[in-house]
Design a protein around this motif. Sequence first.
Motif, PDB file in Angstrom:
ATOM      1  N   LEU A  67       0.770  -1.241   0.083  1.00 44.42           N
ATOM      2  CA  LEU A  67       0.073  -0.034  -0.042  1.00 44.42           C
ATOM      3  C   LEU A  67       0.796   1.277  -0.033  1.00 44.42           C
ATOM      4  CD1 LEU A  67      -2.937  -0.980   2.489  1.00 44.42           C
ATOM      5  CD2 LEU A  67      -2.979  -0.750  -0.079  1.00 44.42           C
ATOM      6  N   MET A  68       2.079   1.341   0.950  1.00 48.68           N
ATOM      7  CA  MET A  68       2.879   2.674   0.877  1.00 48.68           C
ATOM      8  C   MET A  68       3.645   2.468  -0.754  1.00 48.68           C
ATOM      9  SD  MET A  68       4.576   2.281   4.645  1.00 48.68           S
ATOM     10  CE  MET A  68       6.255   1.930   3.882  1.00 48.68           C
ATOM     11  N   SER A  69       3.895   1.556  -1.345  1.00 48.89           N
ATOM     12  CA  SER A  69       4.378   1.496  -2.588  1.00 48.89           C
ATOM     13  C   SER A  69       3.347   2.251  -3.607  1.00 48.89           C
ATOM     14  CB  SER A  69       4.984  -0.109  -3.195  1.00 48.89           C
ATOM     15  OG  SER A  69       5.364   0.056  -4.359  1.00 48.89           O
ATOM     16  N   LEU A  70       2.103   1.474  -3.536  1.00 48.96           N
ATOM     17  CA  LEU A  70       1.325   2.009  -4.322  1.00 48.96           C
ATOM     18  C   LEU A  70       0.761   3.718  -4.107  1.00 48.96           C
ATOM     19  CD1 LEU A  70      -1.103   1.524  -6.334  1.00 48.96           C
ATOM     20  CD2 LEU A  70      -2.753   1.008  -4.404  1.00 48.96           C
ATOM     21  N   ALA A  71       0.955   4.047  -2.979  1.00 49.14           N
ATOM     22  CA  ALA A  71       0.690   5.406  -2.655  1.00 49.14           C
ATOM     23  C   ALA A  71       1.939   6.347  -3.234  1.00 49.14           C
ATOM     24  CB  ALA A  71       0.757   5.689  -1.113  1.00 49.14           C
ATOM     25  N   ALA A  72       3.089   5.798  -3.106  1.00 48.28           N
ATOM     26  CA  ALA A  72       4.419   6.428  -3.381  1.00 48.28           C
ATOM     27  C   ALA A  72       4.068   6.701  -5.049  1.00 48.28           C
ATOM     28  CB  ALA A  72       5.470   5.653  -3.465  1.00 48.28           C
ATOM     29  N   VAL A  73       3.658   5.561  -5.874  1.00 46.05           N
ATOM     30  CA  VAL A  73       3.711   5.745  -7.164  1.00 46.05           C
ATOM     31  C   VAL A  73       2.381   6.609  -7.751  1.00 46.05           C
ATOM     32  CG1 VAL A  73       2.788   4.154  -9.292  1.00 46.05           C
ATOM     33  CG2 VAL A  73       4.548   3.502  -7.719  1.00 46.05           C
ATOM     34  N   SER A  74       1.333   6.728  -7.093  1.00 45.20           N
ATOM     35  CA  SER A  74       0.502   7.422  -7.062  1.00 45.20           C
ATOM     36  C   SER A  74       0.739   9.014  -7.121  1.00 45.20           C
ATOM     37  CB  SER A  74      -0.756   7.185  -6.301  1.00 45.20           C
ATOM     38  OG  SER A  74      -1.351   6.176  -6.506  1.00 45.20           O
ATOM     39  N   ALA A  76       4.032  10.063  -7.263  1.00 51.40           N
ATOM     40  CA  ALA A  76       5.031  10.569  -8.368  1.00 51.40           C
ATOM     41  C   ALA A  76       4.159  10.663  -9.518  1.00 51.40           C
ATOM     42  CB  ALA A  76       5.725   9.128  -8.471  1.00 51.40           C
ATOM     43  N   ARG A  77       2.992   9.996  -9.845  1.00 51.75           N
ATOM     44  CA  ARG A  77       2.507   9.998 -11.105  1.00 51.75           C
ATOM     45  C   ARG A  77       1.710  11.572 -11.050  1.00 51.75           C
ATOM     46  NH1 ARG A  77       0.120   4.109 -12.359  1.00 51.75           N
ATOM     47  NH2 ARG A  77       2.043   3.252 -12.910  1.00 51.75           N
ATOM     48  N   ARG A  78       1.164  11.799  -9.949  1.00 49.01           N
ATOM     49  CA  ARG A  78       0.368  13.134  -9.717  1.00 49.01           C
ATOM     50  C   ARG A  78       1.396  14.259 -10.086  1.00 49.01           C
ATOM     51  NH1 ARG A  78      -2.022  13.029  -4.595  1.00 49.01           N
ATOM     52  NH2 ARG A  78      -2.893  11.233  -5.186  1.00 49.01           N
ATOM     53  N   ARG A  79       2.615  14.112  -9.380  1.00 51.86           N
ATOM     54  CA  ARG A  79       3.533  15.148  -9.618  1.00 51.86           C
ATOM     55  C   ARG A  79       4.031  15.256 -10.997  1.00 51.86           C
ATOM     56  NH1 ARG A  79       7.392  14.415  -4.375  1.00 51.86           N
ATOM     57  NH2 ARG A  79       5.839  15.247  -2.843  1.00 51.86           N
ATOM     58  N   ILE A  80       4.089  14.305 -11.737  1.00 47.24           N
ATOM     59  CA  ILE A  80       4.440  14.208 -13.140  1.00 47.24           C
ATOM     60  C   ILE A  80       3.348  15.040 -13.986  1.00 47.24           C
ATOM     61  CG2 ILE A  80       5.000  12.978 -15.314  1.00 47.24           C
ATOM     62  CD1 ILE A  80       6.445  11.032 -13.237  1.00 47.24           C
ATOM     63  N   VAL A  81       2.162  14.598 -13.780  1.00 46.37           N
ATOM     64  CA  VAL A  81       1.023  15.148 -14.564  1.00 46.37           C
ATOM     65  C   VAL A  81       0.821  16.545 -14.207  1.00 46.37           C
ATOM     66  CG1 VAL A  81      -1.496  15.161 -14.635  1.00 46.37           C
ATOM     67  CG2 VAL A  81      -0.333  13.092 -14.764  1.00 46.37           C
ATOM     68  N   GLU A  82       0.843  17.297 -12.963  1.00 45.02           N
ATOM     69  CA  GLU A  82       0.687  18.413 -12.398  1.00 45.02           C
ATOM     70  C   GLU A  82       1.981  19.555 -12.874  1.00 45.02           C
ATOM     71  OE1 GLU A  82      -0.337  18.217  -8.335  1.00 45.02           O
ATOM     72  OE2 GLU A  82      -2.202  17.429  -8.848  1.00 45.02           O
ATOM     73  N   ALA A  83       3.072  18.739 -12.903  1.00 46.47           N
ATOM     74  CA  ALA A  83       4.368  19.644 -13.479  1.00 46.47           C
ATOM     75  C   ALA A  83       4.089  20.478 -14.553  1.00 46.47           C
ATOM     76  CB  ALA A  83       5.505  18.702 -13.646  1.00 46.47           C
ATOM     77  N   PRO A  84       4.448  21.817 -14.332  1.00 46.32           N
ATOM     78  CA  PRO A  84       4.496  22.574 -15.461  1.00 46.32           C
ATOM     79  C   PRO A  84       5.389  22.225 -16.657  1.00 46.32           C
ATOM     80  CG  PRO A  84       5.498  23.604 -13.898  1.00 46.32           C
ATOM     81  CD  PRO A  84       5.282  22.350 -13.197  1.00 46.32           C
ATOM     82  N   ALA A  85       4.774  22.377 -17.880  1.00 43.56           N
ATOM     83  CA  ALA A  85       5.768  22.148 -19.121  1.00 43.56           C
ATOM     84  C   ALA A  85       6.862  23.181 -19.269  1.00 43.56           C
ATOM     85  CB  ALA A  85       4.822  21.898 -20.238  1.00 43.56           C
TER      86      ALA A  85
END
Length: 85
Positions: A67-74, A76-85
């Motif tokens: 569950l901690m691994s799933l949270a970390a991946v989630s 990280a993905r959210r940060r990549i999607v929200e990162a300004p281009a």
Amino acid sequence: MAWTALVVPLPIFFAGLVFSSTFKRTAYPSAVFGANLVGAMVGGFAEYLSMAIGSRSLVVVVIGAYLMSLAAVSIARRRIVEAPA
């Protein structure tokens, strides 16, 4: 005896294949290698912990780790999607 010699190393072999195939495609090899080392340490800790608390109780610890691994991946993905281009 021969069956054991064949079956026991299989998870390690396939884990090596998965790691090497994903490692060559990553943009951050040092982070991926570090995560692999942390995973090896946590796995070794879990092995010794199973001797102290028993295998059935270890299931709760393993579920928590996944569950901690799933949270970390989630995250990280959210940060990549929200990162300004």
